[in-house]
Design a protein around this motif. Structure first.
Motif, PDB file in Angstrom:
ATOM      1  N   SER A 124       0.838  -1.208   0.000  1.00  9.22           N
ATOM      2  CA  SER A 124       0.000   0.000   0.000  1.00  9.22           C
ATOM      3  C   SER A 124       0.871   1.255   0.000  1.00  9.22           C
ATOM      4  CB  SER A 124      -0.900   0.028   1.239  1.00  9.22           C
ATOM      5  OG  SER A 124      -1.758  -1.084   1.273  1.00  9.22           O
ATOM      6  N   ILE A 125       0.724   2.067  -1.017  1.00  6.10           N
ATOM      7  CA  ILE A 125       1.479   3.318  -1.112  1.00  6.10           C
ATOM      8  C   ILE A 125       0.927   4.372  -0.156  1.00  6.10           C
ATOM      9  CG2 ILE A 125       2.084   5.234  -2.652  1.00  6.10           C
ATOM     10  CD1 ILE A 125       3.617   2.591  -3.111  1.00  6.10           C
ATOM     11  N   MET A 126      -0.405   4.380   0.000  1.00  5.80           N
ATOM     12  CA  MET A 126      -1.047   5.385   0.849  1.00  5.80           C
ATOM     13  C   MET A 126      -0.924   5.026   2.329  1.00  5.80           C
ATOM     14  SD  MET A 126      -2.417   7.900  -0.829  1.00  5.80           S
ATOM     15  CE  MET A 126      -2.964   8.350  -2.484  1.00  5.80           C
ATOM     16  N   SER A 127      -0.710   6.065   3.142  1.00  3.76           N
ATOM     17  CA  SER A 127      -0.802   5.901   4.590  1.00  3.76           C
ATOM     18  C   SER A 127      -2.267   5.800   4.975  1.00  3.76           C
ATOM     19  CB  SER A 127      -0.158   7.098   5.285  1.00  3.76           C
ATOM     20  OG  SER A 127      -0.948   8.267   5.066  1.00  3.76           O
ATOM     21  N   VAL A 128      -2.536   5.574   6.239  1.00  2.00           N
ATOM     22  CA  VAL A 128      -3.917   5.480   6.694  1.00  2.00           C
ATOM     23  C   VAL A 128      -4.662   6.796   6.514  1.00  2.00           C
ATOM     24  CG1 VAL A 128      -3.442   6.072   9.111  1.00  2.00           C
ATOM     25  CG2 VAL A 128      -5.368   4.568   8.557  1.00  2.00           C
ATOM     26  N   THR A 129      -3.922   7.914   6.404  1.00  2.00           N
ATOM     27  CA  THR A 129      -4.539   9.229   6.151  1.00  2.00           C
ATOM     28  C   THR A 129      -4.499   9.602   4.673  1.00  2.00           C
ATOM     29  OG1 THR A 129      -2.430  10.298   6.686  1.00  2.00           O
ATOM     30  CG2 THR A 129      -4.039  10.087   8.467  1.00  2.00           C
ATOM     31  N   TYR A 130      -4.290   8.623   3.819  1.00  2.00           N
ATOM     32  CA  TYR A 130      -4.304   8.798   2.356  1.00  2.00           C
ATOM     33  C   TYR A 130      -3.251   9.794   1.870  1.00  2.00           C
ATOM     34  CZ  TYR A 130      -8.386   5.846   1.896  1.00  2.00           C
ATOM     35  OH  TYR A 130      -9.236   4.757   1.909  1.00  2.00           O
ATOM     36  N   LYS A 131      -2.048   9.622   2.373  1.00  2.00           N
ATOM     37  CA  LYS A 131      -0.894  10.362   1.868  1.00  2.00           C
ATOM     38  C   LYS A 131       0.048   9.348   1.199  1.00  2.00           C
ATOM     39  CE  LYS A 131      -0.908  14.230   5.143  1.00  2.00           C
ATOM     40  NZ  LYS A 131      -2.255  13.958   5.687  1.00  2.00           N
ATOM     41  N   PRO A 132       0.508   9.618  -0.046  1.00  2.00           N
ATOM     42  CA  PRO A 132       1.326   8.648  -0.788  1.00  2.00           C
ATOM     43  C   PRO A 132       2.777   8.656  -0.339  1.00  2.00           C
ATOM     44  CG  PRO A 132       0.992  10.597  -2.118  1.00  2.00           C
ATOM     45  CD  PRO A 132       0.207  10.826  -0.856  1.00  2.00           C
ATOM     46  N   VAL A 133       3.005   8.187   0.887  1.00  2.00           N
ATOM     47  CA  VAL A 133       4.336   8.320   1.493  1.00  2.00           C
ATOM     48  C   VAL A 133       5.018   6.972   1.738  1.00  2.00           C
ATOM     49  CG1 VAL A 133       3.775  10.525   2.580  1.00  2.00           C
ATOM     50  CG2 VAL A 133       3.321   8.394   3.817  1.00  2.00           C
ATOM     51  N   GLN A 134       4.322   5.872   1.462  1.00  2.00           N
ATOM     52  CA  GLN A 134       4.910   4.554   1.698  1.00  2.00           C
ATOM     53  C   GLN A 134       5.543   4.033   0.405  1.00  2.00           C
ATOM     54  OE1 GLN A 134       2.083   3.293   5.428  1.00  2.00           O
ATOM     55  NE2 GLN A 134       1.484   2.475   3.456  1.00  2.00           N
ATOM     56  N   GLY A 135       6.632   3.323   0.542  1.00  2.00           N
ATOM     57  CA  GLY A 135       7.402   2.932  -0.624  1.00  2.00           C
ATOM     58  C   GLY A 135       6.867   1.725  -1.361  1.00  2.00           C
ATOM     59  N   PRO A 136       7.076   1.669  -2.676  1.00  2.00           N
ATOM     60  CA  PRO A 136       6.847   0.417  -3.403  1.00  2.00           C
ATOM     61  C   PRO A 136       7.829  -0.641  -2.908  1.00  2.00           C
ATOM     62  CG  PRO A 136       7.205   2.276  -4.911  1.00  2.00           C
ATOM     63  CD  PRO A 136       7.599   2.737  -3.549  1.00  2.00           C
ATOM     64  N   TRP A 137       7.606  -1.879  -3.313  1.00  2.00           N
ATOM     65  CA  TRP A 137       8.537  -2.966  -2.987  1.00  2.00           C
ATOM     66  C   TRP A 137       9.205  -3.446  -4.260  1.00  2.00           C
ATOM     67  CZ3 TRP A 137      10.133  -4.928   1.654  1.00  2.00           C
ATOM     68  CH2 TRP A 137       9.483  -4.414   2.782  1.00  2.00           C
ATOM     69  N   LEU A 138      10.497  -3.656  -4.170  1.00  2.00           N
ATOM     70  CA  LEU A 138      11.291  -4.188  -5.275  1.00  2.00           C
ATOM     71  C   LEU A 138      11.811  -5.542  -4.826  1.00  2.00           C
ATOM     72  CD1 LEU A 138      12.122  -3.037  -8.078  1.00  2.00           C
ATOM     73  CD2 LEU A 138      14.318  -2.426  -7.042  1.00  2.00           C
ATOM     74  N   VAL A 139      11.356  -6.604  -5.492  1.00  2.00           N
ATOM     75  CA  VAL A 139      11.647  -7.967  -5.064  1.00  2.00           C
ATOM     76  C   VAL A 139      12.367  -8.724  -6.176  1.00  2.00           C
ATOM     77  CG1 VAL A 139      10.649 -10.170  -4.339  1.00  2.00           C
ATOM     78  CG2 VAL A 139       9.661  -8.022  -3.521  1.00  2.00           C
ATOM     79  N   ASP A 140      13.529  -9.258  -5.861  1.00  2.00           N
ATOM     80  CA  ASP A 140      14.234 -10.165  -6.765  1.00  2.00           C
ATOM     81  C   ASP A 140      13.915 -11.590  -6.364  1.00  2.00           C
ATOM     82  OD1 ASP A 140      15.396  -8.108  -8.147  1.00  2.00           O
ATOM     83  OD2 ASP A 140      17.407  -8.367  -7.325  1.00  2.00           O
ATOM     84  N   MET A 141      13.472 -12.385  -7.330  1.00  2.00           N
ATOM     85  CA  MET A 141      13.196 -13.787  -7.018  1.00  2.00           C
ATOM     86  C   MET A 141      13.413 -14.663  -8.242  1.00  2.00           C
ATOM     87  SD  MET A 141       9.071 -14.052  -6.600  1.00  2.00           S
ATOM     88  CE  MET A 141       7.975 -14.191  -7.991  1.00  2.00           C
ATOM     89  N   ASP A 142      13.540 -15.963  -7.994  1.00  2.00           N
ATOM     90  CA  ASP A 142      13.778 -16.927  -9.051  1.00  2.00           C
ATOM     91  C   ASP A 142      12.460 -17.357  -9.697  1.00  2.00           C
ATOM     92  OD1 ASP A 142      16.549 -17.104  -8.552  1.00  2.00           O
ATOM     93  OD2 ASP A 142      16.192 -18.470  -6.874  1.00  2.00           O
ATOM     94  N   LEU A 143      12.485 -17.460 -11.022  1.00  2.00           N
ATOM     95  CA  LEU A 143      11.402 -18.088 -11.770  1.00  2.00           C
ATOM     96  C   LEU A 143      11.977 -19.220 -12.595  1.00  2.00           C
ATOM     97  CD1 LEU A 143       9.456 -14.976 -13.164  1.00  2.00           C
ATOM     98  CD2 LEU A 143       8.887 -16.350 -11.152  1.00  2.00           C
ATOM     99  N   GLU A 144      11.176 -20.230 -12.834  1.00  2.00           N
ATOM    100  CA  GLU A 144      11.630 -21.316 -13.678  1.00  2.00           C
ATOM    101  C   GLU A 144      11.763 -20.848 -15.129  1.00  2.00           C
ATOM    102  OE1 GLU A 144       9.527 -24.946 -13.327  1.00  2.00           O
ATOM    103  OE2 GLU A 144       9.588 -24.969 -11.136  1.00  2.00           O
TER     104      GLU A 144
END
Length: 336
Positions: free
Chosen positions: A311-331
Motif C-alpha cells: 500500500s502506497i497510501m498511509s492510513v490518512t491517504y498520503k502517498p508516502v509509503q514505498g513500493p517494494w522491489l523484489v528479486d526472485m527466481d522463476l523457472e
C-alpha cells in the motif's frame, strides 16, 4: 494437499525483478517533490510490475486515466494490474447497486462498460498494462522465465465497497477444501501445490488473515479462507494491499502436514518481518528484498512464501509509503 514439497533446483531458474504497488488511489510519483518520499519519479525499472488494486478513489474515468499515465511511465516489460474495492465501476454488479449512491451526479450507467474497455483495450495496451480478472495466468518473459500468476480483486465486505464477499463465504477454496462452516462460492479456486502448474505469484487486493492485515485498533481484518488457500498453493510471492496500516513484508514458513482445519495462526510456523533500510528505500525509491537463491532473504520455494503489503497510501491517504522491489527466481520457460 500433498506432503511438503521439495524446493526445485536453482540452476533451472532465472532471477527476475518485480516492482510491487498497491493502493495508489490515482496518485502519481511526480506529485512527491520531497526527496524523503520513496514514492517519487522515476520509480525503479523492473522486469514485472504488479499493482494490487485501489487504482482510484472512486472509479471515475479521469482517475483511471491518471493511473494509466502513471503506469505508462514505469519501465517494465510486463505490467499486471488488478482492481480493488475503491475501483467501483470495474465491479458491474456492485456499481448497478451502489454506483448512484457513491458517485452522485457523476453516476453513469454505462461506466462499467467504459471502464472495462479502458483497462482491457487500446488505452491499456498503450500503457503496456495487462488487466487481470479473477483466475490463473501464464506469461513468458523476455529474460527466458515463465511466470505463473493467480489473481483476484475480491476481499471480505469492507464498508460496503466493491468486490465484496461475506466472511462466512469461502471464495478461494473448492467445496471439498472449504473452511469448516463456510459457504463455498469459489468460481476460480486457488489450486493446490501439486496442481498449481507453477503458480509463482498470488495477487489479491486484500490480505490473508493474520499477515500484514492489522488496522489501527490492532484488529486483524484479513481473510482466513485466503490464508488457507495460499498455504495450499505455496507460491513464492503473495502480494496485496487494502490495509494501508499493514505496509511491509514478511517471510512466512508454512506448517508441515496436510491438516487444514486449524486456527488461522496454525497454518504457518512463523512470519519473519523483512527489515527496511529507510535511507536505502528513500534513495532507491523502493524497499528492496532479495528472495532469490543466494539472496539475503532467500526462500525455500514450497516451504516459504514472501508476503508483501505494498500500500502506497498511509492510513490518512498520503502517498508516502514505498513500493517494494523484489528479486526472485522463476523457472525457465519451456523451449517451443
Amino acid at each position: 494437499m500433498s506432503s511438503t514439497p521439495t524446493p526445485s533446483t536453482p540452476s533451472t531458474h532465472v532471477k527476475t525483478r518485480f516492482l510491487i504497488l498497491s493502493d495508489t488511489h490515482s496518485s502519481e510519483p511526480s506529485q512527491n517533490t520531497n526527496n524523503d518520499a520513496p514514492y517519487r519519479s522515476p520509480l525503479p525499472k523492473a522486469d514485472v510490475l504488479l499493482h494490487c488494486g485501489d487504482l482510484t478513489m472512486l472509479g471515475h474515468f479521469d482517475e483511471y486515466e491518471r493511473t494509466l499515465n502513471m503506469l505508462e511511465s514505469i519501465d517494465a516489460e510486463l505490467k499486471l494490474v488488478i482492481a480493488g474495492n475503491h475501483d467501483i465501476s470495474l465491479d458491474e454488479t456492485y456499481y448497478k447497486r451502489m454506483g448512484r449512491h457513491m458517485q452522485g451526479k457523476r453516476f453513469d450507467a454505462d461506466m462499467p462498460r467504459g471502464a472495462r474497455e479502458m483497462w482491457m483495450g487500446e488505452r491499456a495496451r498503450k500503457a503496456g498494462v495487462t488487466y487481470l480478472e479473477e483466475g490463473r495466468y501464464t506469461f513468458k518473459l523476455g529474460n527466458g522465465a515463465r511466470l505463473g500468476v493467480w489473481a483476484s480483486p475480491y476481499q471480505p465486505e469492507f464498508c460496503d465497497y466493491a468486490f465484496p464477499y461475506q466472511r462466512n463465504e469461502d471464495r478461494y477454496n473448492p467445496p471439498h477444501q472449504c473452511s469448516p462452516g463456510a459457504t463455498p462460492i469459489a468460481e476460480n479456486p486457488v489450486p493446490d501445490w501439486q496442481e498449481n502448474e507453477g503458480i509463482d505469484v498470488i495477487m489479491t487486493h486484500g490480505p490473508p488473515m493474520g499477515i500484514l492485515d492489522a488496522v489501527q485498533n490492532g484488529e486483524h481484518v484479513g481473510c482466513e479462507h485466503l490464508l488457507r488457500a495460499v498455504r495450499r498453493c505455496r507460491p513464492r510471492l503473495h502480494c496485496f494491499g487494502h490495509i494501508h496500516e499493514g505496509w511491509g513484508a514478511q517471510r512466512v514458513e508454512w506448517a508441515e502436514g496436510e491438516q487444514l482445519d486449524v486456527k488461522p495462526e496454525e497454518h504457518f510456523k512463523g512470519a519473519d518481518a523483512m527489515e527496511v533500510d529507510r535511507q536505502r528505500m528513500e534513495d532507491g525509491r523502493a524497499a528492496f528484498v532479495d528472495i532469490s537463491h543466494g539472496g539475503d532473504n532467500a526462500i525455500a520455494f514450497g516451504r516459504e512464501t514472501l508476503m508483501v503489503n505494498a500500500s502506497i497510501m498511509s492510513v490518512t491517504y498520503k502517498p508516502v509509503q514505498g513500493p517494494w522491489l523484489v528479486d526472485m527466481d522463476l523457472e525457465k520457460a519451456p523451449v517451443n
